[in-house]
Design a protein around this motif. Structure first.
Motif, PDB file in Angstrom:
ATOM      1  N   THR B 615     -22.797  16.125 -57.718  1.00  0.00           N
ATOM      2  CA  THR B 615     -22.138  14.892 -57.271  1.00  0.00           C
ATOM      3  C   THR B 615     -23.104  13.739 -57.162  1.00  0.00           C
ATOM      4  OG1 THR B 615     -22.525  15.563 -55.024  1.00  0.00           O
ATOM      5  CG2 THR B 615     -20.390  16.114 -55.985  1.00  0.00           C
ATOM      6  N   GLY B 616     -24.393  14.071 -57.028  1.00  0.00           N
ATOM      7  CA  GLY B 616     -25.367  13.007 -56.825  1.00  0.00           C
ATOM      8  C   GLY B 616     -25.453  12.593 -55.353  1.00  0.00           C
ATOM      9  N   MET B 617     -24.604  13.227 -54.494  1.00  0.00           N
ATOM     10  CA  MET B 617     -24.634  12.889 -53.056  1.00  0.00           C
ATOM     11  C   MET B 617     -25.637  13.796 -52.361  1.00  0.00           C
ATOM     12  SD  MET B 617     -22.298  10.554 -52.624  1.00  0.00           S
ATOM     13  CE  MET B 617     -21.523  10.644 -51.016  1.00  0.00           C
ATOM     14  N   LEU B 618     -26.651  13.191 -51.764  1.00  0.00           N
ATOM     15  CA  LEU B 618     -27.707  13.961 -51.118  1.00  0.00           C
ATOM     16  C   LEU B 618     -27.153  14.875 -50.027  1.00  0.00           C
ATOM     17  CD1 LEU B 618     -30.698  14.183 -51.408  1.00  0.00           C
ATOM     18  CD2 LEU B 618     -30.960  12.505 -49.571  1.00  0.00           C
ATOM     19  N   SER B 619     -26.189  14.344 -49.250  1.00  0.00           N
ATOM     20  CA  SER B 619     -25.676  15.136 -48.129  1.00  0.00           C
ATOM     21  C   SER B 619     -24.909  16.362 -48.613  1.00  0.00           C
ATOM     22  CB  SER B 619     -24.812  14.274 -47.223  1.00  0.00           C
ATOM     23  OG  SER B 619     -24.282  13.212 -47.940  1.00  0.00           O
ATOM     24  N   GLY B 622     -27.425  18.910 -49.321  1.00  0.00           N
ATOM     25  CA  GLY B 622     -27.934  19.395 -48.034  1.00  0.00           C
ATOM     26  C   GLY B 622     -26.972  20.375 -47.398  1.00  0.00           C
ATOM     27  N   LEU B 623     -25.686  20.055 -47.418  1.00  0.00           N
ATOM     28  CA  LEU B 623     -24.667  20.916 -46.820  1.00  0.00           C
ATOM     29  C   LEU B 623     -24.656  22.283 -47.493  1.00  0.00           C
ATOM     30  CD1 LEU B 623     -22.353  21.145 -44.815  1.00  0.00           C
ATOM     31  CD2 LEU B 623     -20.821  20.349 -46.614  1.00  0.00           C
TER      32      LEU B 623
END
Lengths: 100, 640
Positions: B615-619, B622-623
């Motif tokens: 997704t490119g979403m860091l969080s 992390g999750l």
């Protein structure tokens, strides 16, 4: 004398706060802070165990972790600044160049 | 020993020099290398012949070619009586034709190429006749086929020449496939490919059978028929004769050397060479005789009505080859080889003579546009007449002796032989007719070509006419090697010479019958001449009347019994169609391209789905990491 479990509990709470902060925050600086929090929670438990077991190994390990954390923070902030110069934002949900 | 190895080696060296340096350095001097090479080969062949004539058989192994377990193949040469005769035929005619080519090919831009291919051909042909085992024979066999392909398509800019080359090569594939199987079967049966071993063991498998597709076949018959397959292809017998007339697209010296005198007789040589095998199988012998007889009458009848001067001679060649097989089939091997030897001279002469005519007329080959050339080209006319007298079997010339020998051997060999004799006699009549028709149309009457052609008519230069005279000498006197014992006791020198290899034919028949056979053949020769004389000199309108009277027959003959058309419908078109629809349309497009394009398409489709995880979403990362860590911890704590 503070029992070992308290230290462990403190460490666990700090770690959880760090994880929560890492996942919920959008600001990269705060994410870094959360990361540091997690590392230091580990340091606390290591020192506690070291004292409890009367062994210096845990404390030596802590020094390594502090060193690595410092280096990591320096590199991370450098990347952050370099990135900010190209894209004037530090919000992670706007940083999605790696999206597939 | 070296001098015998040099016989095939010299032309090979000439080939290598000409092909490497011809284009840039030697150019129109290529004959300075090629001609001396074959001439030396001829001299060495003569010395080999002398050696054999004094009673020696030369068998030398030069090099171990293949050694694999018990399977050994050497490069080795066997010069016995049969090979000696073939050596003389091949090298002497090659030398003359090489000299002739200097004049004929003068100024051609592929001059060096022509001489290099011709040298390579001579090398291959010499390997073919000198080999002492089947594999080396096979090598020579294929190599002469290759050279034939090169030389038929020598003028490759001409589409018809390129196609004729392909046709010759492909048609020969059919025969050679059988031949290849035959060689393998020889090895499986006898465990060796050496002539000496195979032929001395030949009889040991008499009566053995082999199971093919559920039916038992006599082993020796099968071997012979497979080998004969190759002979049928190379010697243009029915049903694989279609390539030879088309091969006339090549330059005339090629037609003379390869497609009349030497290569096409390789099949005859093969059967004669394998006579210890063939003699064991009655079926195979009869097949050889019948194929030969049928081919000879078939081709002769086509020759009656053709108008292209070279095609007439080509059909005549097919017909004469049929004669040779007829002789082999009735067990008269030496008669077949004898005819091969005399035929080489007069047929080469006919071809080179027609080449001289074509040269003078500026590449005109249609006899209907010739005529009256007698006074312009006296030498060519004279040699043509000599060759024709010889081929039609007029007493005193070579053709008479060999032809008569064949007819007599056929007649005296029993029931089937009598039928074949009758066929042969009819063929002799036809041969006489079409040969004289050729002469009358070409050299007699009025010139029917264009005015410009008439203006340029001239006798060919010396370099062309001198080889013709030498060949004419051969066409007259070559036959004196085999005078029938009826006329001269111990006259059949060639038969006695070949005896140790080919055996002596045994037939029954009285002197009276022999005289009768001889008389008949002379009679039909004269009859054929008379028929042609009446039709083409006395009453020139008669051919046209005959055509209008027998139109269907004429069309059948003129179109060569529609064999080409039938092959086209039955083999060529379906093959092309299948290639287009099945091989190209289905296999190539669907299967090959399906695999080639399918694999990347599949990977692409998968990755398109999977990359959405990124997704490119860091969080998110992390999750997932945290959950993964939790899972591992949970596993360690609760399940372990």
């Amino acid at each position: 004398m503070v029992p070992l479990s308290w230290y462990i509990l403190l460490s666990a709470v700090m770690f959880s706060i760090g994880v929560f902060g890492f996942l919920s925050r959008r600001n990269l600086i705060l994410i870094f802070l959360s990361l540091e929090l997690m590392l230091n929670s580990v340091n606390i438990s290591l020192v506690a165990f070291s004292h409890y077991l009367q062994s210096m190994r845990g404390q030596i390990l802590v020094f390594f972790i502090i060193t690595v954390a410092a280096a990591e923070a320096a590199i991370g902030l450098a990347i952050l600044i370099a990135f900010y110069r190209n894209n004037p934002t530090i919000k992670v949900d706007e940083i999605n160049l790696m999206k597939g | 020993m070296l001098k015998y190895i040099l016989i095939p080696l010299l032309p090979l060296i000439a080939f290598i020099i000409n092909i490497l340096f011809g284009r840039n350095f030697i150019k129109d001097k290529a004959h300075w290398i090629a001609v001396p090479a074959v001439a030396c080969s001829f001299i060495l062949a003569l010395s080999a012949f002398m050696n054999v004539a004094s009673g020696n058989v030369i068998n030398i192994n030069v090099y171990n070619w293949i050694v694999s377990g018990t399977f050994t193949v050497t490069i080795g040469f066997l010069i016995d009586q049969l090979t000696a005769i073939m050596l003389i035929v091949v090298t002497s005619i090659s030398t003359l034709i090489f000299i002739y080519s200097i004049g004929y090919m003068h100024g051609d831009k592929g001059y060096y190429r022509f001489f290099s291919y011709l040298s390579l051909f001579v090398f291959s042909m010499l390997i073919l006749v000198m080999a002492n085992n089947f594999l080396l024979l096979y090598f020579g066999w294929e190599a002469v086929g290759l050279c034939s392909y090169f030389l038929i398509g020598f003028w490759y800019e001409k589409k018809s020449a390129a196609n004729a080359g392909k046709k010759a090569f492909i048609v020969n594939r059919f025969g050679d496939f059988g031949f290849g199987l035959g060689v393998i079967l020889v090895f499986l049966t006898y465990g060796s490919l050496e002539y000496t071993q195979v032929f001395s063991d030949a009889g040991s498998i008499a009566g053995q059978t082999i199971n093919i597709f559920g039916s038992d076949v006599d082993l020796i018959t099968l071997i012979c028929l497979l080998l004969f397959c190759g002979a049928v292809g190379k010697s243009a017998q029915m049903p694989l004769h279609v390539w030879l007339p088309d091969a006339m697209e090549g330059p005339t010296p090629v037609s003379a050397l390869i497609h009349a005198a030497t290569m096409v007789t390789a099949g005859v040589f093969l059967v004669a060479r394998c006579n210890p095998l063939f003699s064991l199988s009655h079926t195979a012998m009869n097949t050889v005789a019948i194929v030969g007889g049928v081919t000879s009458i078939f081709a002769a009848s086509i020759g009656l009505v053709q108008n292209d001067i070279k095609r007439v001679i080509a059909y005549s060649t097919v017909s004469q080859l049929g004669y040779m097989f007829l002789a082999l089939g009735v067990g008269a091997y030496s008669a077949g080889i004898f005819h091969l030897y005399t035929h080489a001279y007069f047929k080469a002469l006919l071809f080179l003579g027609s080449g001289s005519v074509i040269h003078a007329l500026g590449n005109e080959q249609n006899m209907q546009k010739m005529g009256g050339l007698k006074k312009y080209m006296p030498v060519t006319y004279a040699v043509f007449v000599i060759a024709t007298l010889s081929i039609t079997g007029i007493p005193g010339l070579s053709g008479f002796f060999s032809k008569d020998e064949i007819l007599w051997r056929a007649y005296s060999s029993g029931e089937l032989g009598k039928v074949l004799w009758l066929l042969g006699t009819i063929v002799a009549l036809m041969t006489a007719f079409y040969s004289w028709r050729l002469i009358f149309l070409t050299f007699h009457g009025k010139f029917r070509g264009t005015h410009e052609q008439e203006h340029h008519l001239h006798e060919s230069p010396k370099v062309i006419t001198v080889p013709l005279m030498f060949l004419a000498f051969g066409a007259i006197f070559a036959g004196y090697a085999g005078i029938p014992p009826l006329i001269l006791e111990h006259g059949d020198k060639i038969g006695e010479f070949l005896g140790p290899v080919l055996g002596h034919p045994h037939g029954e028949g009285s002197h009276l019958e022999e005289i009768m056979v001889m008389m008949t053949s002379v009679l039909v020769a004269v009859g054929g001449w008379y028929g042609a004389y009446i039709m083409y000199v006395k009453k020139p309108d008669m051919p046209l009347e005959a055509v209008s009277k027998f139109t269907p027959l004429y069309n059948l003959l003129f179109n060569k019994y529609y064999v080409d058309e039938i092959y086209d419908k039955v083999f060529v078109k379906p093959t092309l169609k299948m290639s287009d629809k099945v091989v190209l349309g289905f296999f190539d497009v669907k299967i090959i391209e399906g695999i080639v394009n399918g694999v990347p398409n599949l990977v692409g489709a998968f990755s398109k789905k999977f990359r959405e995880i990124q997704t490119g979403m860091l969080s998110n990362y992390g999750l997932v990491m945290a959950l993964g860590a939790l899972c591992i911890i949970g596993y360690v704590i609760f399940l372990k």
